[in-house]
Design a protein around this motif. Structure first.
Motif, PDB file in Angstrom:
ATOM      1  N   GLY A 180       0.840  -1.181   0.000  1.00 48.11           N
ATOM      2  CA  GLY A 180       0.000   0.000   0.000  1.00 48.11           C
ATOM      3  C   GLY A 180       0.879   1.235   0.000  1.00 48.11           C
ATOM      4  N   VAL A 181       0.249   2.378   0.004  1.00 47.91           N
ATOM      5  CA  VAL A 181       0.975   3.645   0.045  1.00 47.91           C
ATOM      6  C   VAL A 181       0.723   4.269   1.406  1.00 47.91           C
ATOM      7  N   ALA A 185      -9.875  20.038  -8.850  1.00 46.05           N
ATOM      8  CA  ALA A 185      -9.997  18.588  -9.032  1.00 46.05           C
ATOM      9  C   ALA A 185      -8.883  18.064  -9.928  1.00 46.05           C
ATOM     10  N   ALA A 186      -8.514  18.822 -10.945  1.00 47.06           N
ATOM     11  CA  ALA A 186      -7.424  18.411 -11.837  1.00 47.06           C
ATOM     12  C   ALA A 186      -6.108  18.312 -11.076  1.00 47.06           C
ATOM     13  N   LEU A 187      -5.875  19.215 -10.127  1.00 49.63           N
ATOM     14  CA  LEU A 187      -4.656  19.157  -9.319  1.00 49.63           C
ATOM     15  C   LEU A 187      -4.652  17.932  -8.407  1.00 49.63           C
ATOM     16  N   VAL A 188      -5.803  17.626  -7.791  1.00 49.36           N
ATOM     17  CA  VAL A 188      -5.902  16.432  -6.948  1.00 49.36           C
ATOM     18  C   VAL A 188      -5.682  15.185  -7.792  1.00 49.36           C
ATOM     19  N   LEU A 189      -6.296  15.141  -8.975  1.00 47.22           N
ATOM     20  CA  LEU A 189      -6.127  13.999  -9.873  1.00 47.22           C
ATOM     21  C   LEU A 189      -4.668  13.830 -10.278  1.00 47.22           C
ATOM     22  N   ALA A 190      -3.991  14.919 -10.589  1.00 52.71           N
ATOM     23  CA  ALA A 190      -2.574  14.846 -10.963  1.00 52.71           C
ATOM     24  C   ALA A 190      -1.742  14.283  -9.810  1.00 52.71           C
ATOM     25  N   HIS A 191      -2.051  14.714  -8.595  1.00 55.73           N
ATOM     26  CA  HIS A 191      -1.328  14.205  -7.430  1.00 55.73           C
ATOM     27  C   HIS A 191      -1.574  12.706  -7.257  1.00 55.73           C
ATOM     28  N   LEU A 192      -2.814  12.284  -7.385  1.00 50.67           N
ATOM     29  CA  LEU A 192      -3.134  10.857  -7.263  1.00 50.67           C
ATOM     30  C   LEU A 192      -2.479  10.052  -8.387  1.00 50.67           C
ATOM     31  N   ASP A 193      -2.432  10.610  -9.586  1.00 46.02           N
ATOM     32  CA  ASP A 193      -1.750   9.936 -10.692  1.00 46.02           C
ATOM     33  C   ASP A 193      -0.264   9.749 -10.386  1.00 46.02           C
ATOM     34  N   GLU A 194       0.361  10.759  -9.760  1.00 41.96           N
ATOM     35  CA  GLU A 194       1.771  10.636  -9.366  1.00 41.96           C
ATOM     36  C   GLU A 194       1.956   9.524  -8.337  1.00 41.96           C
ATOM     37  N   LEU A 195       1.047   9.457  -7.364  1.00 42.76           N
ATOM     38  CA  LEU A 195       1.125   8.393  -6.358  1.00 42.76           C
ATOM     39  C   LEU A 195       0.973   7.018  -7.003  1.00 42.76           C
ATOM     40  N   LEU A 196       0.000   6.885  -7.910  1.00 39.75           N
ATOM     41  CA  LEU A 196      -0.191   5.597  -8.583  1.00 39.75           C
ATOM     42  C   LEU A 196       1.009   5.221  -9.439  1.00 39.75           C
ATOM     43  N   ALA A 197       1.625   6.201 -10.087  1.00 35.98           N
ATOM     44  CA  ALA A 197       2.805   5.925 -10.907  1.00 35.98           C
ATOM     45  C   ALA A 197       3.952   5.440 -10.025  1.00 35.98           C
ATOM     46  N   GLY A 200       3.086   1.915  -8.951  1.00 41.49           N
ATOM     47  CA  GLY A 200       3.275   0.978 -10.051  1.00 41.49           C
ATOM     48  C   GLY A 200       4.743   0.701 -10.334  1.00 41.49           C
ATOM     49  N   THR A 201       5.558   1.713 -10.289  1.00 41.71           N
ATOM     50  CA  THR A 201       7.000   1.554 -10.513  1.00 41.71           C
ATOM     51  C   THR A 201       7.617   0.672  -9.429  1.00 41.71           C
ATOM     52  N   ALA A 202       7.223   0.891  -8.190  1.00 42.57           N
ATOM     53  CA  ALA A 202       7.762   0.092  -7.082  1.00 42.57           C
ATOM     54  C   ALA A 202       7.358  -1.370  -7.220  1.00 42.57           C
ATOM     55  N   LEU A 203       6.108  -1.615  -7.588  1.00 40.92           N
ATOM     56  CA  LEU A 203       5.659  -2.999  -7.745  1.00 40.92           C
ATOM     57  C   LEU A 203       6.370  -3.668  -8.915  1.00 40.92           C
ATOM     58  N   GLU A 204       6.458  -2.968 -10.032  1.00 42.21           N
ATOM     59  CA  GLU A 204       7.126  -3.526 -11.209  1.00 42.21           C
ATOM     60  C   GLU A 204       8.578  -3.874 -10.905  1.00 42.21           C
ATOM     61  N   ASN A 221       9.780  -4.882  -8.303  1.00 43.47           N
ATOM     62  CA  ASN A 221       9.866  -6.029  -7.411  1.00 43.47           C
ATOM     63  C   ASN A 221       9.083  -7.242  -7.914  1.00 43.47           C
ATOM     64  N   GLY A 222       8.681  -7.206  -9.193  1.00 36.74           N
ATOM     65  CA  GLY A 222       8.007  -8.336  -9.811  1.00 36.74           C
ATOM     66  C   GLY A 222       6.619  -8.620  -9.257  1.00 36.74           C
ATOM     67  N   ILE A 223       5.938  -7.590  -8.773  1.00 39.24           N
ATOM     68  CA  ILE A 223       4.603  -7.752  -8.205  1.00 39.24           C
ATOM     69  C   ILE A 223       3.592  -7.158  -9.185  1.00 39.24           C
ATOM     70  N   PRO A 224       2.565  -7.910  -9.578  1.00 34.73           N
ATOM     71  CA  PRO A 224       1.555  -7.355 -10.490  1.00 34.73           C
ATOM     72  C   PRO A 224       0.707  -6.314  -9.775  1.00 34.73           C
ATOM     73  N   LEU A 225       0.136  -5.400 -10.553  1.00 37.05           N
ATOM     74  CA  LEU A 225      -0.780  -4.421  -9.983  1.00 37.05           C
ATOM     75  C   LEU A 225      -2.029  -5.125  -9.480  1.00 37.05           C
ATOM     76  N   PRO A 226      -2.583  -4.687  -8.355  1.00 36.57           N
ATOM     77  CA  PRO A 226      -3.803  -5.312  -7.842  1.00 36.57           C
ATOM     78  C   PRO A 226      -5.076  -4.704  -8.424  1.00 36.57           C
TER      79      PRO A 226
END
Length: 92
Positions: free
Chosen positions: A27-28, A61-73, A76-80, A82-87
């Protein structure tokens, strides 16, 4: 309070990617002050909507979305790395 060991997949910053036992996926971890900022940003969107200021609401809302997109990126990078698929299935 219970002390446990967790797996750390990124640096231990404001949005560290960690896995707690017995969870399958990491998780984050969002620090309380950062969570408060996100909450305030969403409250600002609600207030702008209540006042009928759709332009301001959309911009915030666009700023919040951009921040959430950064968190998801970062997640995703951390999981990739370490060989873990996205949930989840990535949104288009």
């Amino acid at each position: 309070m219970e002390r446990i060991e967790a797996e750390l997949f990124t640096d231990p910053g404001n949005d560290a990617v960690v896995r707690l036992p017995p969870r399958r996926f990491p998780g984050v971890l969002i620090q309380g002050d950062s969570l408060s900022i996100v909450r305030a940003d969403v409250a600002g969107i609600v207030a702008a909507c209540d006042q009928g200021d759709i332009g301001e609401a959309r911009e915030a809302a666009a700023l919040v979305l951009a921040h959430l997109d950064e968190l998801l990126a970062r997640y995703g990078t951390a999981l990739e790395a370490n060989g873990i698929p996205l949930p989840y299935i990535e949104a288009p």
